[in-house]
Enzyme design. Structure first.
Site, PDB file in Angstrom:
ATOM      1  N   SER A 268      15.534   3.012  -3.571  1.00  0.00           N
ATOM      2  CA  SER A 268      14.097   3.151  -3.817  1.00  0.00           C
ATOM      3  C   SER A 268      13.781   4.600  -4.167  1.00  0.00           C
ATOM      4  O   SER A 268      13.955   5.509  -3.348  1.00  0.00           O
ATOM      5  CB  SER A 268      13.300   2.722  -2.586  1.00  0.00           C
ATOM      6  OG  SER A 268      11.944   3.056  -2.797  1.00  0.00           O
TER       7      SER A 268
ATOM      8  N   HIS B 268      14.849   0.751  -7.797  1.00  0.00           N
ATOM      9  CA  HIS B 268      13.669   0.116  -7.213  1.00  0.00           C
ATOM     10  C   HIS B 268      12.506   1.105  -7.308  1.00  0.00           C
ATOM     11  O   HIS B 268      12.570   2.222  -6.783  1.00  0.00           O
ATOM     12  CB  HIS B 268      13.935  -0.272  -5.759  1.00  0.00           C
ATOM     13  CG  HIS B 268      12.817  -1.021  -5.110  1.00  0.00           C
ATOM     14  ND1 HIS B 268      12.633  -2.378  -5.269  1.00  0.00           N
ATOM     15  CD2 HIS B 268      11.800  -0.603  -4.308  1.00  0.00           C
ATOM     16  CE1 HIS B 268      11.562  -2.765  -4.590  1.00  0.00           C
ATOM     17  NE2 HIS B 268      11.027  -1.694  -3.999  1.00  0.00           N
TER      18      HIS B 268
ATOM     19  N   ASP C 271       8.527   1.773  -6.655  1.00  0.00           N
ATOM     20  CA  ASP C 271       7.368   1.343  -5.874  1.00  0.00           C
ATOM     21  C   ASP C 271       6.074   1.899  -6.456  1.00  0.00           C
ATOM     22  O   ASP C 271       5.852   3.107  -6.443  1.00  0.00           O
ATOM     23  CB  ASP C 271       7.512   1.828  -4.428  1.00  0.00           C
ATOM     24  CG  ASP C 271       8.623   1.108  -3.696  1.00  0.00           C
ATOM     25  OD1 ASP C 271       8.594  -0.132  -3.647  1.00  0.00           O
ATOM     26  OD2 ASP C 271       9.528   1.799  -3.182  1.00  0.00           O
TER      27      ASP C 271
ATOM     28  N   MET D   1       2.114   1.992  -5.970  1.00  0.00           N
ATOM     29  CA  MET D   1       1.056   1.740  -4.969  1.00  0.00           C
ATOM     30  C   MET D   1      -0.278   2.268  -5.479  1.00  0.00           C
ATOM     31  O   MET D   1      -0.318   3.344  -6.075  1.00  0.00           O
ATOM     32  CB  MET D   1       1.397   2.473  -3.670  1.00  0.00           C
ATOM     33  CG  MET D   1       2.752   2.144  -3.103  1.00  0.00           C
ATOM     34  SD  MET D   1       3.079   3.138  -1.644  1.00  0.00           S
ATOM     35  CE  MET D   1       4.783   2.671  -1.295  1.00  0.00           C
TER      36      MET D   1
ATOM     37  N   HIS E 292       8.237  -2.821  -8.194  1.00  0.00           N
ATOM     38  CA  HIS E 292       7.565  -3.490  -7.084  1.00  0.00           C
ATOM     39  C   HIS E 292       6.106  -3.039  -7.077  1.00  0.00           C
ATOM     40  O   HIS E 292       5.807  -1.905  -6.715  1.00  0.00           O
ATOM     41  CB  HIS E 292       8.287  -3.097  -5.781  1.00  0.00           C
ATOM     42  CG  HIS E 292       7.651  -3.615  -4.529  1.00  0.00           C
ATOM     43  ND1 HIS E 292       7.984  -3.121  -3.279  1.00  0.00           N
ATOM     44  CD2 HIS E 292       6.717  -4.586  -4.318  1.00  0.00           C
ATOM     45  CE1 HIS E 292       7.267  -3.764  -2.355  1.00  0.00           C
ATOM     46  NE2 HIS E 292       6.502  -4.646  -2.967  1.00  0.00           N
TER      47      HIS E 292
ATOM     48  N   MET F 212       9.451  -8.419   2.502  1.00  0.00           N
ATOM     49  CA  MET F 212       9.135  -7.096   3.047  1.00  0.00           C
ATOM     50  C   MET F 212       9.557  -7.055   4.516  1.00  0.00           C
ATOM     51  O   MET F 212       9.077  -7.849   5.328  1.00  0.00           O
ATOM     52  CB  MET F 212       7.640  -6.793   2.923  1.00  0.00           C
ATOM     53  CG  MET F 212       7.129  -6.616   1.505  1.00  0.00           C
ATOM     54  SD  MET F 212       8.040  -5.399   0.526  1.00  0.00           S
ATOM     55  CE  MET F 212       7.836  -3.914   1.506  1.00  0.00           C
TER      56      MET F 212
ATOM     57  N   GLY G 291       3.767   0.175   1.933  1.00  0.00           N
ATOM     58  CA  GLY G 291       2.904   1.347   1.800  1.00  0.00           C
ATOM     59  C   GLY G 291       3.631   2.659   2.021  1.00  0.00           C
ATOM     60  O   GLY G 291       3.231   3.684   1.466  1.00  0.00           O
ATOM     61  N   PHE G 292       4.685   2.627   2.808  1.00  0.00           N
ATOM     62  CA  PHE G 292       5.373   3.877   3.132  1.00  0.00           C
ATOM     63  C   PHE G 292       6.877   3.654   3.252  1.00  0.00           C
ATOM     64  O   PHE G 292       7.309   2.589   3.701  1.00  0.00           O
ATOM     65  CB  PHE G 292       4.860   4.445   4.463  1.00  0.00           C
ATOM     66  CG  PHE G 292       3.376   4.687   4.461  1.00  0.00           C
ATOM     67  CD1 PHE G 292       2.855   5.891   3.987  1.00  0.00           C
ATOM     68  CD2 PHE G 292       2.492   3.699   4.889  1.00  0.00           C
ATOM     69  CE1 PHE G 292       1.485   6.103   3.962  1.00  0.00           C
ATOM     70  CE2 PHE G 292       1.118   3.899   4.867  1.00  0.00           C
ATOM     71  CZ  PHE G 292       0.609   5.114   4.396  1.00  0.00           C
ATOM     72  N   GLY G 293       7.628   4.670   2.869  1.00  0.00           N
ATOM     73  CA  GLY G 293       9.060   4.660   3.117  1.00  0.00           C
ATOM     74  C   GLY G 293       9.310   5.120   4.545  1.00  0.00           C
ATOM     75  O   GLY G 293       8.400   5.596   5.231  1.00  0.00           O
ATOM     76  N   GLY G 294      10.535   4.955   4.992  1.00  0.00           N
ATOM     77  CA  GLY G 294      10.941   5.522   6.272  1.00  0.00           C
ATOM     78  C   GLY G 294      10.445   4.801   7.515  1.00  0.00           C
ATOM     79  O   GLY G 294      10.480   5.359   8.606  1.00  0.00           O
TER      80      GLY G 294
ATOM     81  N   ASP H 255      13.341  -5.437   1.499  1.00  0.00           N
ATOM     82  CA  ASP H 255      12.754  -4.134   1.217  1.00  0.00           C
ATOM     83  C   ASP H 255      12.088  -3.539   2.454  1.00  0.00           C
ATOM     84  O   ASP H 255      11.079  -4.060   2.924  1.00  0.00           O
ATOM     85  CB  ASP H 255      11.725  -4.288   0.080  1.00  0.00           C
ATOM     86  CG  ASP H 255      11.189  -2.956  -0.397  1.00  0.00           C
ATOM     87  OD1 ASP H 255      11.697  -1.911   0.039  1.00  0.00           O
ATOM     88  OD2 ASP H 255      10.250  -2.982  -1.216  1.00  0.00           O
ATOM     89  N   GLY H 256      12.681  -2.441   2.933  1.00  0.00           N
ATOM     90  CA  GLY H 256      12.076  -1.692   4.023  1.00  0.00           C
ATOM     91  C   GLY H 256      12.981  -1.535   5.230  1.00  0.00           C
ATOM     92  O   GLY H 256      13.427  -2.524   5.802  1.00  0.00           O
ATOM     93  N   GLY H 257      13.286  -0.289   5.560  1.00  0.00           N
ATOM     94  CA  GLY H 257      14.060  -0.019   6.766  1.00  0.00           C
ATOM     95  C   GLY H 257      15.496  -0.482   6.732  1.00  0.00           C
ATOM     96  O   GLY H 257      16.115  -0.677   7.788  1.00  0.00           O
TER      97      GLY H 257
ATOM     98  N   GLY I 234      15.641   3.223   0.641  1.00  0.00           N
ATOM     99  CA  GLY I 234      15.047   4.484   0.208  1.00  0.00           C
ATOM    100  C   GLY I 234      15.507   5.644   1.052  1.00  0.00           C
ATOM    101  O   GLY I 234      16.449   6.357   0.711  1.00  0.00           O
TER     102      GLY I 234
HETATM  103  C1  DX5 Z   1       7.596   0.219   1.075  1.00  0.00           C
HETATM  104  C2  DX5 Z   1       8.357   0.185  -0.225  1.00  0.00           C
HETATM  105  C3  DX5 Z   1       9.818   0.326  -0.056  1.00  0.00           C
HETATM  106  C4  DX5 Z   1      10.232   1.655   0.495  1.00  0.00           C
HETATM  107  C5  DX5 Z   1      11.540   1.485   1.190  1.00  0.00           C
HETATM  108  O1  DX5 Z   1       6.273  -0.065   0.842  1.00  0.00           O
HETATM  109  O2  DX5 Z   1       8.129  -1.038  -0.892  1.00  0.00           O
HETATM  110  O3  DX5 Z   1      10.502   0.052  -1.258  1.00  0.00           O
HETATM  111  O4  DX5 Z   1      10.359   2.625  -0.510  1.00  0.00           O
HETATM  112  O5  DX5 Z   1      11.839   2.658   1.830  1.00  0.00           O
HETATM  113  P1  DX5 Z   1      12.767   2.726   3.113  1.00  0.00           P
HETATM  114  O6  DX5 Z   1      14.109   2.235   2.696  1.00  0.00           O
HETATM  115  O7  DX5 Z   1      12.739   4.191   3.451  1.00  0.00           O
HETATM  116  O8  DX5 Z   1      12.136   1.859   4.161  1.00  0.00           O
HETATM  117 ZN    ZN Z   2       9.486  -1.601  -2.578  1.00  0.00          ZN
END
Ligand code: DX5
Ligand code: ZN
Length: 218
Positions: free
Chosen positions: A8, A33, A35, A37, A66, A137, A142-145, A175-177, A197
């Protein structure tokens, strides 16, 4: 088919975007990937068309976009023109989901639908055969990490069952974590594509981290 890895770009160093894109180009990753938003569908704004244009200029792998935006229909052609290969919209953002899926395909892209953590797999029963990708999801978008939500495993199993039952060809994307701690279990449960990501870009050697994820099943 072995599992696919989609780093990501949200977690890349935006001041060194070309460097990070080349890293992905030269790695075992399969997709980029991306993102998008809008600050309305999700409580964050990432980046938009000019940045995507800059990315697609250098990226040599499948562009997986996405969309975390309301009214995605109005931008379908724009994302096709920008070079998106897969366009994923949120179930929760589409009143006429079937129409949106058809429009994505008509624009020459593969069609994906993402489900928020609270949205059950069953809502896709009547469109699953039309889909190329379902993105589960595993965090609230909305956020990475963020931390991986454990209920995802159950949803992967349910989606796999639905895909087998309907003989759909669609891929299961998570997608996510995603990290080394859950990747193996996700693949075993039926996941085909792992988005990662912060686990990739926050690691000491992102190329090696991608390779580890790619070869997670021994
Ligand atoms: C979250 C995004 C993800 C995000 C994943 O809203 O859709 O694609 O970038 O990031 P990580 O891998 O850090 O959770
Ligand atoms: Zn995503």
């Amino acid at each position: 088919m072995s599992n696919l890895i989609a780093p990501s770009i949200l977690a890349a160093d935006f001041a060194n975007l070309q460097r990070d894109i080349e890293m992905v180009n030269n790695s075992e990753a399969d997709w980029f990937h991306i993102d998008i938003m809008d600050g309305v569908f999700v409580p964050n704004i990432s980046f938009g068309m000019p940045v995507l244009k800059a990315i697609t200029k250098h990226a040599k792998k499948t562009i997986d976009v996405h969309l975390m935006i309301v009214n995605p229909d109005q931008y379908i052609q724009t994302f096709a023109d920008l070079g998106a290969n897969i366009l994923t919209v949120h179930y929760e953002a589409c009143t006429h989901l079937d129409r949106t899926i058809q429009a994505i395909k008509m624009a020459g892209m593969k069609a994906g639908v993402a489900l928020n953590p609270h949205t059950p797999i069953a809502v896709l029963e009547d469109v699953i055969e039309e889909l190329d990708v379902v993105c589960i999801m595993s965090v609230n978008p909305g956020f990475g990490g963020q931390s991986f939500i454990g209920n995802t495993y159950k949803k992967v199993a349910q989606l796999k069952h639905l895909i087998e039952f309907t003989e759909s060809k669609c891929l299961i994307e998570i997608d996510g974590g995603v990290t080394n701690l859950n990747a193996n279990t996700l693949i075993e449960a039926g996941a085909n594509v792992l988005v990662a990501g912060s686990y990739v870009f926050g690691s000491e050697n992102p190329t090696e981290t991608i390779s580890d994820l790619k070869n997670i099943i021994q």
